[in-house]
Design a protein around this motif. Structure first.
Motif, mmCIF file in Angstrom:
data_model
loop_
_atom_site.group_PDB
_atom_site.id
_atom_site.type_symbol
_atom_site.label_atom_id
_atom_site.label_comp_id
_atom_site.label_asym_id
_atom_site.label_seq_id
_atom_site.Cartn_x
_atom_site.Cartn_y
_atom_site.Cartn_z
ATOM 1 N N TRP A 35 51.115 22.305 19.785
ATOM 2 C CA TRP A 35 49.928 23.132 19.617
ATOM 3 C C TRP A 35 49.204 22.754 18.332
ATOM 4 N N HIS A 36 47.898 23.092 18.292
ATOM 5 C CA HIS A 36 47.041 22.786 17.147
ATOM 6 C C HIS A 36 46.690 24.069 16.398
ATOM 7 N N TYR A 37 46.355 23.901 15.117
ATOM 8 C CA TYR A 37 45.976 25.043 14.283
ATOM 9 C C TYR A 37 44.564 24.850 13.750
ATOM 10 N N LYS A 38 43.789 25.925 13.826
ATOM 11 C CA LYS A 38 42.398 25.879 13.378
ATOM 12 C C LYS A 38 42.326 26.292 11.907
ATOM 13 N N THR A 93 54.396 30.024 25.195
ATOM 14 C CA THR A 93 53.055 29.431 25.331
ATOM 15 C C THR A 93 51.980 30.508 25.387
ATOM 16 N N LYS A 94 52.242 31.608 26.107
ATOM 17 C CA LYS A 94 51.267 32.696 26.193
ATOM 18 C C LYS A 94 51.106 33.385 24.841
ATOM 19 N N LEU A 107 43.883 20.776 13.572
ATOM 20 C CA LEU A 107 44.875 19.717 13.407
ATOM 21 C C LEU A 107 46.149 20.019 14.196
ATOM 22 N N PRO A 108 46.843 18.961 14.682
ATOM 23 C CA PRO A 108 48.133 19.163 15.356
ATOM 24 C C PRO A 108 49.173 19.679 14.369
ATOM 25 N N SER A 129 45.199 26.534 19.190
ATOM 26 C CA SER A 129 44.552 25.969 20.372
ATOM 27 C C SER A 129 45.365 24.798 20.900
ATOM 28 N N ASN A 130 44.950 24.286 22.047
ATOM 29 C CA ASN A 130 45.566 23.097 22.656
ATOM 30 C C ASN A 130 47.076 23.244 22.807
#
Length: 251
Positions: free
Chosen positions: A76-79, A22-23, A86-87, A32-33
């Motif tokens: 997690w989401h990607y920018k 997660t880190k 989006l997830p 993000s998220n």
């Protein structure tokens, strides 16, 4: 006779079983998220009832896992752009109740049995047990299979193909973390076709996982590694977490 049980906080428990993934994800500005769903452990009665219902005994590492948490979900989401997030990432292990032979999985197995595909296949027989560990989104299903006295984890695809993933649940969970829950990573590991948009994400975030020689090395690392960066099956035995003890103490 007395004994001592270590109390483990939820934060420490999830940090331990995710090996700090997660880190790592949170350190990437494109991601993000990052969320890990917190779940209660399964009690011994639930585990025994499952085993009686399915006439089988869970492998020890998976039994310890469910005694620690009723399934697992990291997302997690990607920018993609400034306005489009989006997830994308997902590491999932079904709840104990959903660890079963679902109708969709049965249909996939029946379909796969009619296909004359090259490559490895599980040696299924009338005494085999097949359970759904994860719905691998648009790829197929991740199956926990018991046959001829041993357990293994396989991917069965929507096209009826098979791909071997691991000889134990612990190995499979470790592999999911190594692959960051990227879409269709199971197909990549099993040398099966990867959907194009997922391949783009691999190239952006983890291109080394698409290199066959590196993939072979990763497989060896998963099955044989002895370094500190691996999952000890005993981590799943920390089922008596702090919040659970506190709840029981108040009863």
């Amino acid at each position: 006779m007395s004994f001592c049980v270590d109390l483990v906080s939820e934060d420490s428990f999830y940090e331990n079983i995710t090996l700090g993934v997660t880190k790592l994800l949170e350190s990437d500005p494109r991601i993000s998220n990052v969320e890990v769903e917190r779940r209660q452990p399964c009690d011994r009665i639930a585990l025994s009832n499952w085993e009686q219902k399915h006439s089988t005994v869970l492998p020890e590492d998976l039994r310890n896992f469910y005694a620690s948490t009723d399934g697992f979900l990291l997302t997690w989401h990607y920018k993609y752009s400034a306005d489009e997030i989006l997830p994308v990432g997902s590491i999932r292990v079904n709840t104990l109740n959903d660890l079963c032979l679902t109708p969709v999985l049965k249909d996939l197995l029946d379909f796969a049995a009619t296909r004359q595909n090259e490559g490895p296949k599980p040696a299924l027989n009338p005494k085999s047990k097949v359970f759904e560990l994860d719905n691998c989104r648009n790829i197929g299903k991740v199956c926990l299979i018991y046959t001829d006295g041993s357990w293994s984890v396989w991917l069965v695809t929507r096209e009826g193909g098979w791909g071997w993933l691991a000889d134990s649940f612990t190995q499979y969970f470790r592999m999911a973390l190594v692959h960051l829950g990227l879409p269709g990573w199971q197909a990549t590991f099993a040398d099966l076709p990867l959907i194009p948009w997922a391949e783009q994400l691999f190239l952006l975030l983890a291109p080394h996982l698409l290199d066959k020689s590196d993939s072979d090395n990763n497989a060896m690392a998963v099955t044989r590694e002895t370094s500190l960066n691996h999952i000890d099956p005993n981590i799943f035995k920390t089922s008596v977490r702090q919040h659970k003890n506190a709840r029981q103490a108040n009863q």
